[in-house]
Enzyme design. Structure first.
Site, mmCIF file in Angstrom:
data_model
loop_
_atom_site.group_PDB
_atom_site.id
_atom_site.type_symbol
_atom_site.label_atom_id
_atom_site.label_comp_id
_atom_site.label_asym_id
_atom_site.label_seq_id
_atom_site.Cartn_x
_atom_site.Cartn_y
_atom_site.Cartn_z
ATOM 1 N N HIS A 136 36.350 42.700 32.135
ATOM 2 C CA HIS A 136 35.807 43.273 30.895
ATOM 3 C C HIS A 136 35.159 42.192 30.036
ATOM 4 O O HIS A 136 34.945 42.387 28.846
ATOM 5 C CB HIS A 136 36.902 43.988 30.096
ATOM 6 C CG HIS A 136 37.702 44.955 30.918
ATOM 7 N ND1 HIS A 136 38.892 44.605 31.540
ATOM 8 C CD2 HIS A 136 37.453 46.237 31.273
ATOM 9 C CE1 HIS A 136 39.344 45.642 32.221
ATOM 10 N NE2 HIS A 136 38.506 46.638 32.082
HETATM 11 S S1 FES Z 1 38.909 41.187 30.353
HETATM 12 FE FE1 FES Z 1 39.984 42.969 30.896
HETATM 13 S S2 FES Z 1 41.401 42.232 32.391
HETATM 14 FE FE2 FES Z 1 40.323 40.463 31.771
#
Ligand code: FES
Length: 174
Positions: A136
């Site tokens: 993410h």
């Molecule tokens: S940014 Fe979501 S698990 Fe690493």
């Protein structure tokens, strides 16, 4: 992984280089690895010894410990300086670099993103010279501190100790 002798240094170097090479795929692979059930004797093994004598400046290896990946990075002077720079900024999870390392040249991190547990990519992949979690988009700096993205906290530093100049012991003896 225990590498104990000078004779094994070349093999270790090859292994370490390979480890850096495959670390990029570790993020995808680790969920599968994590789903395997480690045997009881593996879980009972509280510590893992790592020979850091052959870990050249700038090299990083990923060590399995207690069923989890641990990054061991031999930081360059530039990476150490970058980590110091972060001390003076407003960080989401403020911590001075000096509180996160025992020897400034060695960074030891539990390689699980504090957002949802993905394995970040190796050193040099994030916006701050550190580690990118591609799941993410969390960026950790050269001290493993969260600098950008949804992760709420810095990469954790596991308990570790230097047995001697060549040997790092991850985990706490029971
Ligand atoms: S940014 Fe979501 S698990 Fe690493």
């Amino acid at each position: 992984m225990v590498i104990e002798t000078e004779e094994n240094r070349r093999d270790f170097l090859i292994l370490a280089t390979s480890a850096v090479g495959v670390a990029g795929t570790a993020g995808a692979a680790w969920p599968f690895i994590r789903s395997w059930s480690p045997s009881a004797d593996v879980l009972a093994q509280a510590t893992t010894e790592v020979n850091i004598g052959a870990l050249a400046e700038g090299q990083m290896i990923t060590i399995p410990w207690q069923g989890k990946p641990v990054f061991v990075l031999h930081r360059t002077p530039e990476q150490i300086e970058q980590a110091k720079d972060g001390d003076f900024e407003k960080l989401p999870d403020f911590a001075k670099d000096e509180t996160r390392v025992q020897k400034k040249q060695y960074l030891v991190l539990l390689a699980l993103c504090t957002h949802l547990g993905c394995v970040p990519q190796p050193i040099g992949t994030g916006d701050f010279g550190g580690f990118l979690c591609p799941c993410h988009g969390s960026h950790y700096d050269t001290s493993g501190r969260i600098r950008k993205g949804p992760a709420p906290a810095n990469l954790a530093v596991p308990y570790y100790a230097f047995k001697d100049d060549q040997t790092l012991v991850i985990g706490k003896p029971v």
